[in-house]
Design an enzyme around this catalytic site. Sequence first.
Site, PDB file in Angstrom:
ATOM      1  CG  ASP A 265      -4.161  -0.491 -11.595  1.00 55.60           C
ATOM      2  OD1 ASP A 265      -4.141  -0.152 -12.796  1.00 55.60           O
ATOM      3  OD2 ASP A 265      -5.088  -0.195 -10.821  1.00 55.60           O
ATOM      4  CG  ASP A 266      -1.049  -2.317  -7.754  1.00 51.38           C
ATOM      5  OD1 ASP A 266      -1.603  -1.213  -7.939  1.00 51.38           O
ATOM      6  OD2 ASP A 266      -1.564  -3.230  -7.086  1.00 51.38           O
TER       7      ASP A 266
ATOM      8  CG  HIS B 165      -1.229   0.767  -3.917  1.00 50.20           C
ATOM      9  ND1 HIS B 165      -2.306   0.308  -3.188  1.00 50.20           N
ATOM     10  CD2 HIS B 165      -1.518   0.502  -5.209  1.00 50.20           C
ATOM     11  CE1 HIS B 165      -3.185  -0.224  -4.020  1.00 50.20           C
ATOM     12  NE2 HIS B 165      -2.728  -0.110  -5.252  1.00 50.20           N
TER      13      HIS B 165
ATOM     14  CG  HIS C 228      -3.458  -5.622 -10.067  1.00 46.79           C
ATOM     15  ND1 HIS C 228      -4.756  -6.065 -10.161  1.00 46.79           N
ATOM     16  CD2 HIS C 228      -3.490  -4.466  -9.355  1.00 46.79           C
ATOM     17  CE1 HIS C 228      -5.551  -5.216  -9.517  1.00 46.79           C
ATOM     18  NE2 HIS C 228      -4.816  -4.238  -9.024  1.00 46.79           N
TER      19      HIS C 228
END
Length: 307
Positions: A120-121, A175, A266
């Site tokens: 993620d991210d 986000h 992440h």
Amino acid sequence: MRSRFGIRLFSAGGFDNRSLLNAILLLDASAFPDDRLAFLRSMTRLHTMVAAGALAVLALSGCRSVSPPDAAETAPRTAPGGQRQESVRAAPGRPAAARPARDRYREVQVDEPVVAITFDDGPNPRQTPLLLDILKERGIRATFFVVGRSAAAHPAILQRMVAEGHEVANHTWDHATLGEAGSDETRRQILMTNEAIRAAVGKGPVLIRPPYGRTNPTLDRWMARELGLTVVLWSVDSSDWKHRDPIRVQAEIVRAAKPGSIILAHDIHATTVSAMPATLDQLQARGFRFLTVSELIARDRSPRIGQ
Ligand code: NI
């Protein structure tokens, strides 16, 4: 009694068959004197006829008995920072037959030793290419829940992901914690990210992971029905963002992984990327094969719900 039936049958929501059925069942179950029962039955017949007539009129005029959440037709025309952009059309959504069995997954019920690892991210211009090298060396495909703002800034990284067989999915524009289904901000966060992914790789995503895992059944359903996006949470949490320790990242993942796991990490932390060679090698040594999340969901053996 009559007025109660009247209120039930002609309540603000219109006529509904369940109230009618309840009224009839109540009448049959009651021990009224014959004349009152006959009167009430005749009233019910009258209500049935009126209700049927009203339903026919509603059907002919194309009314829907249940209003859907505010349909997401377009995103706002102004990007963050005040930049004007073209309106963003909502994805048409997958046809019902192609939709997964559920609107939201934490893990998938499977009979084989398969897992999905998710990052993620990102994309992150330093860490993500290093991670892609590690995955490529092992022939492992992953799923990247990208932040739209970063995806728009680094389209070449998304193109590499897709060229190497990975899945790219939605993790909102910046986000954000998603709010109410159909609200302007929720729609903007999702549709702008879909558009950034589509602009980079020519195809929009079919999965979304709401930041912090914050969602609810109404939001899930709206995203599935209106936007064609299935919500993906996780069942194995590396907690990599918290401890930033490669040994712990590896230990958490290897300890908890089981068939059907969706693993959360992440690709913005150097400590996560440096944990991956040993983590992935150990999982492969234990017989796990890696699928993208969509491939894993396609093997879901749980019964269909929420359709
Ligand atoms: Ni996140």
